[in-house]
Write a protein that holds these residues in place. Structure first.
Motif, PDB file in Angstrom:
ATOM      1  N   LYS A  67       0.825  -1.208   0.000  1.00 41.37           N
ATOM      2  CA  LYS A  67       0.000   0.000   0.000  1.00 41.37           C
ATOM      3  C   LYS A  67       0.864   1.264   0.000  1.00 41.37           C
ATOM      4  CE  LYS A  67      -4.113  -1.800   2.314  1.00 41.37           C
ATOM      5  NZ  LYS A  67      -4.937  -1.703   3.545  1.00 41.37           N
ATOM      6  N   MET A  68       1.932   1.262   0.794  1.00 39.81           N
ATOM      7  CA  MET A  68       2.824   2.425   0.848  1.00 39.81           C
ATOM      8  C   MET A  68       3.463   2.665  -0.516  1.00 39.81           C
ATOM      9  SD  MET A  68       4.546   1.735   4.614  1.00 39.81           S
ATOM     10  CE  MET A  68       5.929   2.813   4.376  1.00 39.81           C
ATOM     11  N   ALA A  69       3.930   1.598  -1.145  1.00 38.67           N
ATOM     12  CA  ALA A  69       4.558   1.715  -2.467  1.00 38.67           C
ATOM     13  C   ALA A  69       3.545   2.204  -3.502  1.00 38.67           C
ATOM     14  CB  ALA A  69       5.170   0.378  -2.875  1.00 38.67           C
ATOM     15  N   ALA A  70       2.307   1.771  -3.385  1.00 37.22           N
ATOM     16  CA  ALA A  70       1.279   2.172  -4.346  1.00 37.22           C
ATOM     17  C   ALA A  70       0.992   3.674  -4.282  1.00 37.22           C
ATOM     18  CB  ALA A  70       0.002   1.377  -4.103  1.00 37.22           C
ATOM     19  N   LEU A  71       1.202   4.294  -3.132  1.00 31.81           N
ATOM     20  CA  LEU A  71       0.985   5.741  -3.016  1.00 31.81           C
ATOM     21  C   LEU A  71       1.906   6.511  -3.969  1.00 31.81           C
ATOM     22  CD1 LEU A  71       0.692   6.157   0.856  1.00 31.81           C
ATOM     23  CD2 LEU A  71      -1.154   6.430  -0.825  1.00 31.81           C
ATOM     24  N   ILE A  72       3.088   6.001  -4.194  1.00 33.65           N
ATOM     25  CA  ILE A  72       4.053   6.670  -5.075  1.00 33.65           C
ATOM     26  C   ILE A  72       3.481   6.764  -6.488  1.00 33.65           C
ATOM     27  CG2 ILE A  72       6.346   6.468  -6.133  1.00 33.65           C
ATOM     28  CD1 ILE A  72       7.220   5.195  -3.401  1.00 33.65           C
ATOM     29  N   THR A  73       2.923   5.675  -6.962  1.00 33.18           N
ATOM     30  CA  THR A  73       2.317   5.672  -8.291  1.00 33.18           C
ATOM     31  C   THR A  73       1.022   6.478  -8.315  1.00 33.18           C
ATOM     32  OG1 THR A  73       3.255   3.489  -8.692  1.00 33.18           O
ATOM     33  CG2 THR A  73       1.451   4.171 -10.122  1.00 33.18           C
ATOM     34  N   GLU A  74       0.165   6.227  -7.354  1.00 37.61           N
ATOM     35  CA  GLU A  74      -1.155   6.863  -7.313  1.00 37.61           C
ATOM     36  C   GLU A  74      -1.067   8.389  -7.296  1.00 37.61           C
ATOM     37  OE1 GLU A  74      -5.052   7.106  -4.360  1.00 37.61           O
ATOM     38  OE2 GLU A  74      -3.630   5.467  -4.104  1.00 37.61           O
ATOM     39  N   TYR A  75      -0.079   8.922  -6.591  1.00 36.48           N
ATOM     40  CA  TYR A  75       0.038  10.369  -6.458  1.00 36.48           C
ATOM     41  C   TYR A  75       1.128  10.975  -7.346  1.00 36.48           C
ATOM     42  CZ  TYR A  75      -3.375  10.229  -2.760  1.00 36.48           C
ATOM     43  OH  TYR A  75      -4.556  10.066  -2.062  1.00 36.48           O
ATOM     44  N   GLY A  76       1.695  10.179  -8.228  1.00 33.99           N
ATOM     45  CA  GLY A  76       2.688  10.697  -9.156  1.00 33.99           C
ATOM     46  C   GLY A  76       3.941  11.246  -8.484  1.00 33.99           C
ATOM     47  N   VAL A  77       4.375  10.570  -7.418  1.00 37.23           N
ATOM     48  CA  VAL A  77       5.552  11.013  -6.673  1.00 37.23           C
ATOM     49  C   VAL A  77       6.799  10.749  -7.512  1.00 37.23           C
ATOM     50  CG1 VAL A  77       6.869  10.751  -4.540  1.00 37.23           C
ATOM     51  CG2 VAL A  77       4.367  10.517  -4.495  1.00 37.23           C
ATOM     52  N   LYS A  78       7.583  11.789  -7.708  1.00 37.21           N
ATOM     53  CA  LYS A  78       8.813  11.682  -8.502  1.00 37.21           C
ATOM     54  C   LYS A  78       9.950  11.207  -7.603  1.00 37.21           C
ATOM     55  CE  LYS A  78       7.294  15.482 -11.483  1.00 37.21           C
ATOM     56  NZ  LYS A  78       6.188  14.738 -11.945  1.00 37.21           N
ATOM     57  N   LEU A  79      10.807  10.370  -8.156  1.00 38.95           N
ATOM     58  CA  LEU A  79      11.893   9.766  -7.394  1.00 38.95           C
ATOM     59  C   LEU A  79      13.208  10.506  -7.610  1.00 38.95           C
ATOM     60  CD1 LEU A  79      12.512   7.331  -5.548  1.00 38.95           C
ATOM     61  CD2 LEU A  79      13.087   6.051  -7.595  1.00 38.95           C
ATOM     62  N   LEU A  80      13.811  10.942  -6.516  1.00 41.86           N
ATOM     63  CA  LEU A  80      15.133  11.571  -6.555  1.00 41.86           C
ATOM     64  C   LEU A  80      16.195  10.495  -6.368  1.00 41.86           C
ATOM     65  CD1 LEU A  80      14.414  14.598  -4.183  1.00 41.86           C
ATOM     66  CD2 LEU A  80      14.476  14.624  -6.685  1.00 41.86           C
ATOM     67  N   GLU A  81      17.281  10.597  -7.108  1.00 42.66           N
ATOM     68  CA  GLU A  81      18.377   9.643  -6.967  1.00 42.66           C
ATOM     69  C   GLU A  81      19.115   9.871  -5.656  1.00 42.66           C
ATOM     70  OE1 GLU A  81      20.948   9.600 -10.360  1.00 42.66           O
ATOM     71  OE2 GLU A  81      19.268   9.634 -11.753  1.00 42.66           O
ATOM     72  N   LYS A  82      19.864   8.862  -5.250  1.00 40.23           N
ATOM     73  CA  LYS A  82      20.649   8.974  -4.017  1.00 40.23           C
ATOM     74  C   LYS A  82      21.829   9.911  -4.239  1.00 40.23           C
ATOM     75  CE  LYS A  82      19.658   4.468  -2.013  1.00 40.23           C
ATOM     76  NZ  LYS A  82      20.204   3.184  -1.542  1.00 40.23           N
ATOM     77  N   THR A  83      21.791  11.033  -3.568  1.00 38.08           N
ATOM     78  CA  THR A  83      22.912  11.975  -3.555  1.00 38.08           C
ATOM     79  C   THR A  83      23.117  12.423  -2.112  1.00 38.08           C
ATOM     80  OG1 THR A  83      21.538  13.951  -3.820  1.00 38.08           O
ATOM     81  CG2 THR A  83      22.280  12.853  -5.858  1.00 38.08           C
ATOM     82  N   ASP A  84      24.229  13.087  -1.841  1.00 36.90           N
ATOM     83  CA  ASP A  84      24.469  13.593  -0.492  1.00 36.90           C
ATOM     84  C   ASP A  84      23.396  14.605  -0.090  1.00 36.90           C
ATOM     85  OD1 ASP A  84      26.702  12.002  -0.175  1.00 36.90           O
ATOM     86  OD2 ASP A  84      28.114  13.574  -0.751  1.00 36.90           O
TER      87      ASP A  84
END
Length: 92
Positions: A67-84
């Motif tokens: 369910k938590m992972a589905a929120l990312i898709t459902e709300y169009g959450v953009k993913l930032l890469e791992k940086t400092d």
């Protein structure tokens, strides 16, 4: 005017599905859901990071994890890469 950007760390996804009944936890849940409603309404452009998605992947409850992972898709959450810099957001 540009749409405001918002960073969602793991707690935001977790509290969306908070099950504890204590009033302060339910208040947090209501506040988090209000933010997600504002995202859906276009008030914010949501971002999260690979740090957060890694934590979601480690959630022990498989149903909550899904369910938590589905929120990312459902709300169009953009993913930032791992940086400092992103690591500092997650640590805040």
């Amino acid at each position: 005017m540009a749409t405001a950007r918002i960073y969602l760390e793991t707690t935001m996804f977790s509290f969306y599905y908070e099950m504890r009944e204590e009033p302060h936890y339910q208040e947090y849940k209501a506040q988090v859901r209000q933010i997600f409603d504002q995202i859906k309404a276009g008030k914010y452009v949501p971002f999260t990071s690979e740090y957060a998605t890694d934590e979601i992947a480690n959630e022990k409850d498989p149903e909550k994890r899904e369910k938590m992972a589905a929120l990312i898709t459902e709300y169009g959450v953009k993913l930032l890469e791992k940086t400092d810099e992103v690591k500092l957001l997650d640590a805040a």
